[in-house]
Write an enzyme that holds these catalytic residues in place. Structure first.
Site, mmCIF file in Angstrom:
data_model
loop_
_atom_site.group_PDB
_atom_site.id
_atom_site.type_symbol
_atom_site.label_atom_id
_atom_site.label_comp_id
_atom_site.label_asym_id
_atom_site.label_seq_id
_atom_site.Cartn_x
_atom_site.Cartn_y
_atom_site.Cartn_z
ATOM 1 N N ASN A 81 42.070 54.993 41.971
ATOM 2 C CA ASN A 81 40.793 54.277 42.068
ATOM 3 C C ASN A 81 40.692 53.666 43.459
ATOM 4 O OD1 ASN A 81 38.434 52.549 40.876
ATOM 5 N ND2 ASN A 81 39.787 51.065 41.850
ATOM 6 N N GLU A 82 39.574 53.879 44.106
ATOM 7 C CA GLU A 82 39.347 53.307 45.441
ATOM 8 C C GLU A 82 40.619 53.395 46.283
ATOM 9 O OE1 GLU A 82 37.223 49.544 45.481
ATOM 10 O OE2 GLU A 82 35.479 50.464 44.549
ATOM 11 N N TYR A 109 27.707 49.452 44.636
ATOM 12 C CA TYR A 109 27.316 48.094 44.237
ATOM 13 C C TYR A 109 26.173 47.624 45.126
ATOM 14 C CZ TYR A 109 31.485 47.687 41.323
ATOM 15 O OH TYR A 109 32.430 47.858 40.334
ATOM 16 N N GLU A 140 31.381 53.367 39.152
ATOM 17 C CA GLU A 140 31.066 51.929 39.100
ATOM 18 C C GLU A 140 29.729 51.744 39.801
ATOM 19 O OE1 GLU A 140 34.308 49.518 40.613
ATOM 20 O OE2 GLU A 140 35.797 50.860 39.750
ATOM 21 N N GLN A 175 30.390 45.659 34.909
ATOM 22 C CA GLN A 175 31.323 46.075 33.884
ATOM 23 C C GLN A 175 30.751 45.711 32.512
ATOM 24 O OE1 GLN A 175 35.374 44.900 34.645
ATOM 25 N NE2 GLN A 175 35.331 45.604 36.749
HETATM 26 O O1 AHR Z 1 34.516 46.251 39.485
HETATM 27 C C1 AHR Z 1 35.278 45.401 40.276
HETATM 28 C C2 AHR Z 1 36.053 46.160 41.346
HETATM 29 O O2 AHR Z 1 35.158 46.803 42.197
HETATM 30 C C3 AHR Z 1 36.947 47.258 40.862
HETATM 31 O O3 AHR Z 1 38.196 46.808 40.455
HETATM 32 C C4 AHR Z 1 37.073 48.128 42.076
HETATM 33 O O4 AHR Z 1 37.199 49.491 41.755
HETATM 34 C C5 AHR Z 1 35.802 47.858 42.844
HETATM 35 O O5 AHR Z 1 36.070 47.482 44.147
#
Ligand code: AHR
Length: 497
Positions: free
Chosen positions: A176-177, A242, A294, A351
């Site tokens: 992840n990332e 985001y 995400e 989330q």
């Molecule tokens: O969703 C919060 C964080 O955002 C996650 O842990 C990460 O994957 C992203 O930077």
């Protein structure tokens, strides 16, 4: 003349809106997993089913929740799955780490509990593997533990822990990332590491869908170029998006309001760019889906990065106020997901409970649904249906000249559904909906409030809830409705309306 005329092209289907586009993300971060979902088998103060809050379970089932990714996030690249199986009392107590938070983690919610949660919700499980501190062997073992039908030491352990039949987990993230919290790799080194992991995972379960960690355009292009003739090892390319340009969570001004909605709309452009990079790398010879793992709004009060001079809340628990504005932003993003359903293979709102753009919030015994929850629920008719193009026309525009009212439409077993958003802050819209050749009764529900800053809370859980919206027939294949400002609505036409 109507302020906006929306014409649905039922004769020009775009593709199927996979239920996977309505996925969710549960990370061991803040009060998402522990407290929000899981209160434990011994909880006496909160009604639960097998350790999961009953009120949250019911809400999430109704939303619905067709896909759930776990356990992270950044948490995944520290997570060792063996810590979370076996008798709970014997599980190790670890440092749970994600996004600069450290918690005491008793591993009470582990693999069996998470997969039971998915079964209770009717969700496909999606496990994110550890590439940060793990190994190919550890991830292969987790895959074997979950999915092998053969009689091995790991499947015997699974049976001894209560699951004689394989779980058949379909989706596996390889890190992840990894460009950041998951090890600070560069794209080429991650590609080489991914190749090793994916090769070995494929041997264990050739049917598992593997998700490679993407990032921004340059990383994605370099990752795929480095994988070269090994692109068959990738089923999905993960991207995260985001929104951070909308000012404060509650006390935003008019410009902030429009900025957030515009940023939400731009999510589609990121998907389109990523699809072009994939097309370029594969030459169209292999389908690699885009996993928008995400997405959602991340307000400055709970952010340690990005723009916004707003004072950060201390400590940062990643709990933020979810306003009507956030719900409208989600609906706008979903319009794009429907349009891009041919290349976007899954999407998880970040989330699911209590953290970031959460549809459900809890506080002790109290639970409430955010406006985003209601927005998602109003989209339920679209899951599994066929996306149709919608053309808009009319004089009502936003300050930047773009259309005030936009929409997405699908056709399914139970008729036609059109979800509209009136993005205008203070102008209602007289909307004419045109669906040539379609007949039937129409009904609608609208989500709005006196201000886009409106929130639900434990004390006022029903401030923003859907209400009936009148839809009038206006001749063959035409309907008329009045959309309030800062509002979204779903119109259903057909036998089930
Ligand atoms: O969703 C919060 C964080 O955002 C996650 O842990 C990460 O994957 C992203 O930077």
């Amino acid at each position: 003349m109507a302020d906006t005329t929306l014409t649905v092209r039922a004769d020009a289907p775009i593709g199927t809106v996979s239920p996977r586009l309505y996925g969710h993300f549960a990370e061991h971060l803040g009060r998402c997993c522990y407290d929000g979902l899981w209160v434990g088998l011994d909880a006496t103060n909160i009604p639960h089913r097998e350790g999961f809050r009953t009120d949250v379970l019911e809400a999430l089932r109704a939303m619905p929740t067709p896909l759930l990714r776990w356990p992270g996030g950044c948490y995944a690249d520290h997570y060792h799955w063996r810590d979370g199986v076996g008798p709970p009392a014997e599980r190790p107590r670890r440092l749970g780490m994600s996004c600069d938070l450290q918690v005491e983690d008793d591993n009470g919610l582990g693999t069996h509990e998470f997969l039971r949660l998915c079964a209770l919700l009717g969700a496909e499980p999606y496990l994110a593997g550890n590439m940060g501190t793990g190994s190919p062997q550890e991830l292969c073992d987790w895959l074997e533990y979950c999915n092998t039908p053969l009689d091995t030491t790991l499947s015997r352990l699974r049976a001894a822990n209560g699951a004689p039949s394989p779980f058949g987990v379909p989706l596996w993230g390889v890190g992840n990332e990894n460009w950041g919290c998951g090890g600070n790799y560069d794209a080429a080194s991650y590609a080489r590491e991914y190749r090793r992991y994916a090769t070995m995972l494929r041997h264990v379960d050739p049917h598992a869908e593997l998700v490679a960690c993407g990032y921004e355009d340059d990383w994605n292009a370099e990752l795929l170029a480095t994988l070269g003739n090994r692109l068959h090892l990738v089923d999905h390319l993960s991207i995260h998006h985001y929104w951070s340009h909308g000012g404060p969570e509650l006390d935003f001004d008019d410009a902030d309001y429009y900025a957030l909605l515009a940023e939400a709309a731009e999510t589609e452009a990121f998907v389109v760019r990523t699809a072009a990079i994939i097309e370029d790398a594969t030459g169209g010879r292999r389908r690699i889906g885009i996993a928008l793992d995400e997405w959602g709004v991340w307000h400055p009060e709970v952010r340690t990065w990005g723009p916004g001079a707003t004072a950060r809340r201390a400590p940062v628990t990643y709990e933020q106020a979810g306003t009507l504005r956030d719900a409208l932003a989600a609906a706008i993003a979903l319009e794009g997901f429907h349009r891009q359903c041919a290349t976007l293979s899954l999407a998880n709102l970040a989330q699911i409970v209590n953290v970031l753009h959460a549809p459900v919030m809890t506080d002790g015994a109290a639970m409430w649904l955010t406006p985003t929850y209601h927005a998602l629920r109003l989209h339920a008719p679209h899951l599994g249906a066929t996306a149709l193009p919608v053309a808009g026309d009319g004089p009502l525009v936003l300050p930047d000249g773009s259309a005030a009212v936009t929409a997405t439409a699908t056709s399914g077993d139970r008729g036609l559904a059109v979800t509209l958003v009136n993005r205008h802050l203070d102008r209602s819209a007289d909307v004419c909906l045109v669906v040539p050749e379609v007949a039937g009764d129409a009904g609608a529900a609208v989500l709005t409030a006196d201000t886009p800053r409106a929130v639900n809370s434990a004390d006022d859980p029903e401030r923003v809830v859907p209400a009936v919206l009148e839809v009038r027939a206006d001749g063959p294949g035409r309907w008329r409705l009045a959309m309030p400002p800062h509002a979204m609505a779903t119109v259903r036409i057909g036998p089930a309306a």
